[in-house]
Design an enzyme around this catalytic site. Sequence first.
Site, PDB file in Angstrom:
ATOM      1  N   TYR A 115      43.759  39.147  41.997  1.00 28.64           N
ATOM      2  CA  TYR A 115      45.069  38.766  42.522  1.00 28.64           C
ATOM      3  C   TYR A 115      45.863  40.035  42.850  1.00 28.64           C
ATOM      4  CZ  TYR A 115      49.804  36.842  42.398  1.00 28.64           C
ATOM      5  OH  TYR A 115      51.085  36.510  42.700  1.00 28.64           O
ATOM      6  N   ASP A 157      41.375  35.537  33.716  1.00 24.65           N
ATOM      7  CA  ASP A 157      42.438  34.883  34.470  1.00 24.65           C
ATOM      8  C   ASP A 157      41.798  33.652  35.119  1.00 24.65           C
ATOM      9  OD1 ASP A 157      44.240  33.984  36.371  1.00 24.65           O
ATOM     10  OD2 ASP A 157      44.938  35.984  36.903  1.00 24.65           O
TER      11      ASP A 157
HETATM   12  C1  LIG Z   1      49.855  33.677  40.872  1.00 28.06           C
HETATM   13  C2  LIG Z   1      48.797  34.378  40.129  1.00 28.06           C
HETATM   14  C3  LIG Z   1      49.109  35.332  39.150  1.00 28.06           C
HETATM   15  C4  LIG Z   1      50.521  35.762  38.862  1.00 28.06           C
HETATM   16  O1  LIG Z   1      51.295  34.720  38.357  1.00 28.06           O
HETATM   17  P1  LIG Z   1      52.886  34.607  38.555  1.00 28.06           P
HETATM   18  O2  LIG Z   1      53.211  33.345  37.856  1.00 28.06           O
HETATM   19  O3  LIG Z   1      53.170  34.603  40.008  1.00 28.06           O
HETATM   20  O4  LIG Z   1      53.487  35.810  37.896  1.00 28.06           O
HETATM   21  C5  LIG Z   1      48.058  35.917  38.475  1.00 28.06           C
HETATM   22  N1  LIG Z   1      46.772  35.611  38.754  1.00 28.06           N
HETATM   23  C6  LIG Z   1      46.440  34.702  39.688  1.00 28.06           C
HETATM   24  C7  LIG Z   1      45.001  34.393  39.938  1.00 28.06           C
HETATM   25  C8  LIG Z   1      47.427  34.059  40.408  1.00 28.06           C
HETATM   26  O5  LIG Z   1      47.092  33.177  41.354  1.00 28.06           O
END
Ligand SMILES: *Cc1c(COP(=O)(O)O)cnc(C)c1O
Length: 375
Positions: free
Chosen positions: A101, A173
Site C-alpha cells: 500500500y 496487512d
Molecule cells: C487503506 C489501507 C491502509 C491504510 O489505512 P488507513 O485507514 O487509510 O490509514 C493500509 N493498508 C492497506 C492495504 C490499505 O488498503
Amino acid sequence: MTSPTTKLVQSGIGWDPAFGAVVPPLYMSSTYVWPEADVESKGPYDYGRTNNPNRDLLADALAELDGGTGAVVTSSGMAAIDLVLNLLPVGAHVIAPHDCYGGTHRLLSARHEQGQIRCDFIDQGDIEQVRQSVTDETAMVFLETPSNPLMRLTDVRAACDAARHAGALSVVDNTFLSPLRQQPLSLGADMALQSTTKYLNGHSDVVGGVVVAKTETLHEQLAWWANAAGLTGSPFDSYQTLRGLRTLALRVNAAEANAGQLVALLRGHDRIREVFYPDAGLARAQQSGPGAMLSFRMETAAMAADVLKRINIFRLAASLGGTESLICQPATMTHRGMDPDARLAAGLDETLIRISTGVEDATDLVNALEAALAL
Ligand SMILES: *Cc1c(COP(=O)(O)O)cnc(C)c1O
C-alpha cells in the site's frame, strides 16, 4: 461451533449493563468517576485514550474474528502499522513488500530515512527472496497479500516460518481480504492488521484500524504502546465500525460474487491485456475466497484514461471495501506518493486500473464496465 457470520451479527448485541439496550450505547465521555481516590476502588474505565466501552466491544469482536488473544483498535490503518513498528528497537531490520500500500511504503521509507528502522523492500511474491532476505538480525517481516494493486500473493505460511526461525515477528496487512477470506494468525503470523476503513466498517464513513495479536504478551505490548503514543480509535468510530461489522459477511459475499462477474467480462475482453484477481494457485491454499478487489491493464494509458472518464456507476476515488463500487488509477491516485522509480519497478504504470467491487446489482455493474470498454 457458532459461525463467524452469526458472531458478527451478534457482536455487542444485548451487552448494555445499564438499561439492557439491545444495541450497545455510545460512550463519548473522555473520563470516568472514581468512587474514591484509591486505585482499588476504580471501575474498568478511567480515561478514554486508555480504554472505552465501544472500543473494547469492537476489539473483542475483531480479536475473535481473527482468532487472536486480543486486539488494539487504532485511529487509522496507518496508526495500526505505526503501532506495530513501536514494538521494534531503533535500527531494527524490517522486510516489507516493494508493492505494498502506498501509505505503508511512504511510512516505512520515512522511518528508514530517519534511522528508526532498516527496511528492505523486496518482491515477496518470490518466497526465495523472502527466505534470503531474512537474517538473524531481522526483527520484523511485514507482509501484505494480496498486494495492492497487482494482487500478487505471498505464501504467508512459508514467510512466517522464515520469520520465526530468525526470531523475527511476522505481521500481515490483511485489509484486501478481511478476516472472512484469510486468517493470517492461523497461517502462522504473530499479528494481523486491518485498515478497518475498508471492509470491516464497509460504508466509507470511518477511518480506522486494528492490530490483532496471537499471544497475550504481544497484545499487552501493543495496548501499552497504543495508550502511551495515543494511537487508539475514537468511541464514535468504534461504534460505527461495530455496526458495519454486523453485515460484513453479507457484504463480502455479495461484493465477491459481483467481482467474479466483472472478472469474467474482463478476461474475455479483447481490449484488456492482463487481469489481476487472486482466484487460483496459492490463493486457493491460503484464502477461503478471492475477495472483491481486482485490477487490469489496458493497452495504453490513453485507453485507461478514457475508461475512467466514461464509466458510469463506478466512482473515481481511492479507497476500497465500501458498499459502493470504486474505480481508480493507482499510478496517479493511491500510489502517487511512491518514488516514481520504485513505482515502475513494482509494475504500476498508467495503463493499470483498479476496481473495488461494491454490492450493487451485478448486471448493472457488468453493463457499466462493458459500456465504458466499448470503442
Ligand atoms: C487503506 C489501507 C491502509 C491504510 O489505512 P488507513 O485507514 O487509510 O490509514 C493500509 N493498508 C492497506 C492495504 C490499505 O488498503
